[in-house]
Design an enzyme around this catalytic site. Structure first.
Site, PDB file in Angstrom:
ATOM      1  N   GLY A  58      -9.112   8.799   8.154  1.00 30.85           N
ATOM      2  CA  GLY A  58      -7.681   8.599   8.390  1.00 30.85           C
ATOM      3  C   GLY A  58      -7.006   9.938   8.181  1.00 30.85           C
TER       4      GLY A  58
ATOM      5  N   GLY B 286      -7.722   5.536  11.185  1.00 30.08           N
ATOM      6  CA  GLY B 286      -7.010   6.052  12.363  1.00 30.08           C
ATOM      7  C   GLY B 286      -7.838   6.917  13.298  1.00 30.08           C
TER       8      GLY B 286
ATOM      9  N   ARG C 263      -2.250  -1.694  -3.794  1.00 26.36           N
ATOM     10  CA  ARG C 263      -3.316  -0.703  -3.753  1.00 26.36           C
ATOM     11  C   ARG C 263      -3.014   0.319  -4.846  1.00 26.36           C
ATOM     12  NH1 ARG C 263      -4.087   4.365   0.313  1.00 26.36           N
ATOM     13  NH2 ARG C 263      -6.152   4.978  -0.386  1.00 26.36           N
TER      14      ARG C 263
ATOM     15  N   ASN D 120       0.875  -1.161   0.000  1.00 22.77           N
ATOM     16  CA  ASN D 120       0.000   0.000   0.000  1.00 22.77           C
ATOM     17  C   ASN D 120       0.919   1.220   0.000  1.00 22.77           C
ATOM     18  OD1 ASN D 120      -1.696   2.132   0.688  1.00 22.77           O
ATOM     19  ND2 ASN D 120      -2.777   1.021   2.310  1.00 22.77           N
TER      20      ASN D 120
ATOM     21  N   GLU E 209      -7.444  -2.722   4.899  1.00 24.41           N
ATOM     22  CA  GLU E 209      -7.306  -2.645   3.442  1.00 24.41           C
ATOM     23  C   GLU E 209      -6.356  -3.721   2.930  1.00 24.41           C
ATOM     24  OE1 GLU E 209      -6.443   1.599   4.186  1.00 24.41           O
ATOM     25  OE2 GLU E 209      -7.342   1.990   2.220  1.00 24.41           O
TER      26      GLU E 209
ATOM     27  N   HIS F 253     -10.825   5.293  -1.395  1.00 25.19           N
ATOM     28  CA  HIS F 253     -10.887   4.462  -0.177  1.00 25.19           C
ATOM     29  C   HIS F 253     -11.887   3.321  -0.345  1.00 25.19           C
ATOM     30  CE1 HIS F 253      -9.670   8.306   2.224  1.00 25.19           C
ATOM     31  NE2 HIS F 253      -8.597   7.549   2.069  1.00 25.19           N
TER      32      HIS F 253
ATOM     33  N   ARG G 191      -5.864  18.180   3.630  1.00 24.44           N
ATOM     34  CA  ARG G 191      -6.677  18.590   2.473  1.00 24.44           C
ATOM     35  C   ARG G 191      -7.927  19.328   2.939  1.00 24.44           C
ATOM     36  NH1 ARG G 191      -6.809  12.566   0.125  1.00 24.44           N
ATOM     37  NH2 ARG G 191      -4.836  12.085   1.148  1.00 24.44           N
TER      38      ARG G 191
HETATM   39  N1  LIG Z   1      -5.151   7.130  19.286  1.00 26.72           N
HETATM   40  C1  LIG Z   1      -5.548   8.025  18.386  1.00 26.72           C
HETATM   41  N2  LIG Z   1      -6.406   9.007  18.737  1.00 26.72           N
HETATM   42  C2  LIG Z   1      -6.826   9.914  17.833  1.00 26.72           C
HETATM   43  N3  LIG Z   1      -6.434   9.931  16.557  1.00 26.72           N
HETATM   44  C3  LIG Z   1      -5.585   8.984  16.155  1.00 26.72           C
HETATM   45  C4  LIG Z   1      -5.088   7.979  17.037  1.00 26.72           C
HETATM   46  N4  LIG Z   1      -4.259   7.179  16.331  1.00 26.72           N
HETATM   47  C5  LIG Z   1      -4.232   7.662  15.068  1.00 26.72           C
HETATM   48  N5  LIG Z   1      -5.018   8.746  14.965  1.00 26.72           N
HETATM   49  C6  LIG Z   1      -5.254   9.560  13.761  1.00 26.72           C
HETATM   50  O1  LIG Z   1      -5.231   8.722  12.625  1.00 26.72           O
HETATM   51  C7  LIG Z   1      -4.458   9.336  11.580  1.00 26.72           C
HETATM   52  C8  LIG Z   1      -3.861   8.271  10.679  1.00 26.72           C
HETATM   53  O2  LIG Z   1      -4.887   7.443  10.198  1.00 26.72           O
HETATM   54  P1  LIG Z   1      -4.603   6.289   9.122  1.00 26.72           P
HETATM   55  O3  LIG Z   1      -5.904   5.635   8.850  1.00 26.72           O
HETATM   56  O4  LIG Z   1      -3.472   5.451   9.573  1.00 26.72           O
HETATM   57  O5  LIG Z   1      -4.201   7.221   7.912  1.00 26.72           O
HETATM   58  P2  LIG Z   1      -3.506   6.967   6.514  1.00 26.72           P
HETATM   59  O6  LIG Z   1      -3.801   5.523   6.134  1.00 26.72           O
HETATM   60  O7  LIG Z   1      -4.195   7.944   5.632  1.00 26.72           O
HETATM   61  O8  LIG Z   1      -2.050   7.247   6.708  1.00 26.72           O
HETATM   62  C9  LIG Z   1      -3.435  10.166  12.322  1.00 26.72           C
HETATM   63  O9  LIG Z   1      -3.015  11.245  11.537  1.00 26.72           O
HETATM   64  C10 LIG Z   1      -4.212  10.638  13.546  1.00 26.72           C
HETATM   65  O10 LIG Z   1      -4.902  11.838  13.244  1.00 26.72           O
HETATM   66  C1  LIG Z   2      -7.292   8.245  -1.565  1.00 25.34           C
HETATM   67  C2  LIG Z   2      -6.709   8.730  -0.296  1.00 25.34           C
HETATM   68  O1  LIG Z   2      -7.031   9.803   0.151  1.00 25.34           O
HETATM   69  O2  LIG Z   2      -5.861   7.904   0.320  1.00 25.34           O
HETATM   70  P1  LIG Z   2      -5.053   8.190   1.683  1.00 25.34           P
HETATM   71  O3  LIG Z   2      -6.075   8.416   2.752  1.00 25.34           O
HETATM   72  O4  LIG Z   2      -4.264   6.926   1.893  1.00 25.34           O
HETATM   73  O5  LIG Z   2      -4.212   9.405   1.436  1.00 25.34           O
HETATM   74 MG   LIG Z   3      -5.256   5.107   4.693  1.00 21.57          MG
END
Ligand SMILES: Nc1ncnc2c1ncn2[C@@H]1O[C@H](COP(=O)(O)OP(=O)(O)O)[C@@H](O)[C@H]1O
Ligand SMILES: CC(=O)OP(=O)(O)O
Ligand SMILES: [Mg+2]
Length: 407
Positions: A213, A333, A94, A10, A387, A183, A244
């Site tokens: 996330g 997240g 991905r 990914n 994912e 997503h 964003r």
């Molecule tokens: N324990 C937590 N409490 C609140 N927010 C969290 C926690 N752990 C992660 N996050 C949030 O989740 C985000 C990352 O989410 P994630 O789904 O891993 O994102 P991505 O796949 O887009 O990198 C972090 O930037 C943070 O804002």
């Molecule tokens: C499509 C997209 O926004 O993916 P990510 O959350 O991984 O940046």
């Molecule tokens: Mg993600």
């Protein structure tokens, strides 16, 4: 020997997440993450799960995605799980933007590579990284099937009324301007898991899925099919995200060009990388924002309030699109971990049958669970996304039989 293992990559704009899974034994053999690719010090965290090995970390500069993938290959090889293993059946990737062509997982060939490349202008942060991942994996194992699983695929069921922008049809068609949604692998997986949690078949339930996330999107899912989603031509539309803006009046862009004298590229960077939570308060991590709010920080508070206001608007909009909602599922997240976000998102929506139970909502867990009180008409669920597992399953289903070639 039967090949039953799938490596999933990914590749994000500055990171690569990976997992090696054995689809016959349902075992996760290794998981890991390379972050801050291209920065002064990158970080690779590799956890071998088979045989209970210890997690290993490297902190050194990894210049690009090709370098990241080679470092991952070395880590796997050190555990006897190298890419040269005859047990590897395929590598699943991905891919964020698949346009209108790709509605299913697809074995990559030159034509597929060319189409992913053609779509770079509408996924500039993601598709180039996805392509490098695929090309590097092909160099390392030219004999293996490389499978692309597209973020856009789940959303291809959207009706034209949701997928089209209200702009001149000829212009839109000439440039393929429409809403694609992203997503999708997560929205599909979480929809199925939420139906399971409710003890229902996906075909019986109407769901609002909130993937929160760093990137964030909402979708309205009727009977297992996506009928609307918040991201559009690119992953910029919709919710407020880590960096964003989500929805803005499109005239903001001409205004910044004419009055602010900014170039299209500068505005692209502004809206994709310097806006959202980080633009509003200087932090994009919800943990840090909550910490600052607890200390009385005003700009963190306002950023949180703007984030929640937008989220609530989409919940209301998708409630109206669906007519009846059985559950709202929070994932990724922020959705899985930030209880205050879930609480604030449904606050005041009791008339819509929506509420969270303070105690259930504050429990930390990796399990899918319901956090609404028993009396609530709509279930509020926390459903961890996966994912990588979904990509592995789709990849294996596509190449499964080919895995027997060495038997
Ligand atoms: N324990 C937590 N409490 C609140 N927010 C969290 C926690 N752990 C992660 N996050 C949030 O989740 C985000 C990352 O989410 P994630 O789904 O891993 O994102 P991505 O796949 O887009 O990198 C972090 O930037 C943070 O804002
Ligand atoms: C499509 C997209 O926004 O993916 P990510 O959350 O991984 O940046
Ligand atoms: Mg993600």
């Amino acid at each position: 020997m039967t090949a039953t293992r799938i490596l999933v990559l990914n590749s994000g704009s500055s990171s690569v997440k990976y997992q090696l899974l054995d689809m016959a034994t349902h075992e996760r053999l290794a998981v890991g993450l390379v972050e801050r690719i291209g920065e002064e010090t990158s970080r690779l965290k590799h956890t071998p799960l088979a045989g209970g090995g210890e997690a290993r970390e490297q902190n050194r500069r990894i210049a690009d995605h090709a370098g990241a993938l080679k470092a991952v290959a070395d880590e796997l090889a050190a555990d006897g799980l190298g890419l040269d293993s005859p047990e590897l059946a395929a590598i699943g990737h991905r891919v964020v933007h698949g346009g209108l062509k790709f509605t299913e997982p697809t074995i990559v060939d030159d034509a597929v590579l060319a189409e992913i490349e053609r779509l770079i202008p509408v996924a500039p942060l993601h598709n180039p990284a996805n392509l490098t991942g695929i090309r590097t994996a092909m160099e390392l194992r030219p004999d293996l099937p490389q499978v692309a699983v597209f973020d856009t695929a789940f959303h291809t069921t959207m009706p034209e009324s949701a997928a089209r922008y209200a702009i001149d049809v000829a212009t839109a068609d000439a440039h393929r301007v429409r809403r694609y949604g992203f997503h999708g692998t997560s929205h599909a997986y979480v929809s199925r898991k939420t139906a399971e949690l409710l003890g229902k078949d996906p075909s019986e339930v109407n769901l609002i899925v909130l993937h929160l996330g760093n990137g964030a999107s909402a979708s309205a899912v009727r009977g297992g099919e996506c009928v609307d989603t918040s991201m559009g031509l690119t992953p910029l539309e919709g919710l407020v995200m880590g960096t964003r803006s989500g929805d803005v009046d499109p005239a903001v862009i001409f205004h910044l060009m004419r009055v602010g004298k900014m170039s299209p590229d500068e505005i692209d960077i502004l809206l994709n990388q310097k806006s959202g939570l980080i633009g509003l308060c200087g932090d994009n991590d919800m943990r840090e924002i909550r910490r600052r709010i607890d200390e009385g920080d005003e700009s963190a508070r306002l950023a949180f309030d703007i984030y929640i206001h937008r989220l609530k608007k989409y919940i209301g909009a998708y409630y109206a699109v669906l007519g009846r909602v059985d559950a709202i599922a929070f994932t990724a997240g922020v959705g899985e971990n930030a209880a205050p976000v879930r609480e604030a998102a449904v606050a005041g929506l009791e008339e819509l049958g929506l509420a969270v139970d303070g105690e259930l909502n504050s429990v930390r867990s990796d399990e899918a669970r319901i956090v609404s009180p028993e009396y609530a008409r709509v279930a509020v669920a926390v459903v961890p996304t996966d994912e990588e597992l979904e990509i592995a399953q789709q990849t294996y289903a596509l190449v499964g039989d080919a895995g027997d070639r060495n038997a």
